[in-house]
Design a protein around this motif. Structure first.
Motif, PDB file in Angstrom:
ATOM      1  N   GLU A 123       2.592   9.797  -0.377  1.00 25.67           N
ATOM      2  CA  GLU A 123       2.385  11.208  -0.027  1.00 25.67           C
ATOM      3  C   GLU A 123       1.248  11.366   0.982  1.00 25.67           C
ATOM      4  O   GLU A 123       1.357  12.169   1.911  1.00 25.67           O
ATOM      5  CB  GLU A 123       2.096  12.032  -1.281  1.00 25.67           C
ATOM      6  N   LYS A 124       0.177  10.586   0.830  1.00 21.12           N
ATOM      7  CA  LYS A 124      -0.940  10.648   1.778  1.00 21.12           C
ATOM      8  C   LYS A 124      -0.499  10.209   3.171  1.00 21.12           C
ATOM      9  O   LYS A 124      -0.829  10.854   4.167  1.00 21.12           O
ATOM     10  CB  LYS A 124      -2.100   9.776   1.296  1.00 21.12           C
ATOM     11  N   MET A 141      -2.663  12.552  -5.469  1.00 17.94           N
ATOM     12  CA  MET A 141      -1.635  12.360  -4.454  1.00 17.94           C
ATOM     13  C   MET A 141      -1.392  10.860  -4.291  1.00 17.94           C
ATOM     14  O   MET A 141      -2.324  10.078  -4.165  1.00 17.94           O
ATOM     15  CB  MET A 141      -2.118  12.987  -3.134  1.00 17.94           C
ATOM     16  N   GLU A 192       1.934  12.863   4.664  1.00 16.50           N
ATOM     17  CA  GLU A 192       1.203  14.062   5.093  1.00 16.50           C
ATOM     18  C   GLU A 192       0.424  13.791   6.378  1.00 16.50           C
ATOM     19  O   GLU A 192       0.412  14.601   7.295  1.00 16.50           O
ATOM     20  CB  GLU A 192       0.258  14.517   3.971  1.00 16.50           C
TER      21      GLU A 192
END
Length: 135
Positions: free
Chosen positions: A5-6, A1, A9
């Motif tokens: 994206e981390k 990831m 999220e």
């Protein structure tokens, strides 16, 4: 990831009240997008100040998370915004953050906000975040 994206999220999980979209994170910077709808407008047909402030704050927080990791308790300690011109009521608001100082306890950054498609910023913000001590 990926880092982006981390961070995205993490923001979705920890701050479900925001719908600011994280588009880029890294190198002491971040870019975010706020889709604009009727609920973001104030009388007079302009994007409200609180919406612009929220976009700037999220952009800064995303940039900070990209530097120090996913720390939920990093908090805004100072925030100043200058509204420069009327944002478009029909375009997304884009926030571009650049961190100016990343210290052990404080991070200082600036954010330029734009109406998508316009090269002139609609607002400029400067903020300081307090970083919790590592335990």
């Amino acid at each position: 990831m990926s880092l982006k994206e981390k961070v995205a999220e993490f923001m979705t999980r920890e701050f479900p009240q925001t719908n600011v979209v994280v588009e880029e994170v890294g190198n002491r910077s971040a870019k975010v997008r706020q889709p604009i709808g009727e609920e973001h407008l104030r009388p007079g047909g302009t994007v409200s100040g609180p919406v612009l402030m929220a976009v700037a704050d999220v952009a800064m927080y995303a940039a900070i998370l990209g530097e120090i990791g996913l720390v939920a308790l990093a908090v805004t300690t100072n925030f100043t915004i200058n509204f420069l011109r009327k944002p478009s009521a029909t375009c997304d608001i884009l926030g571009e953050c650049r961190l100016m100082k990343v210290g052990k306890r404080l991070v200082v950054g600036e954010v330029l906000l734009y109406s998508e498609g316009d090269l002139e910023p609609v607002a400029h913000a400067v903020g300081t975040y307090s970083i919790p001590p590592v335990r």
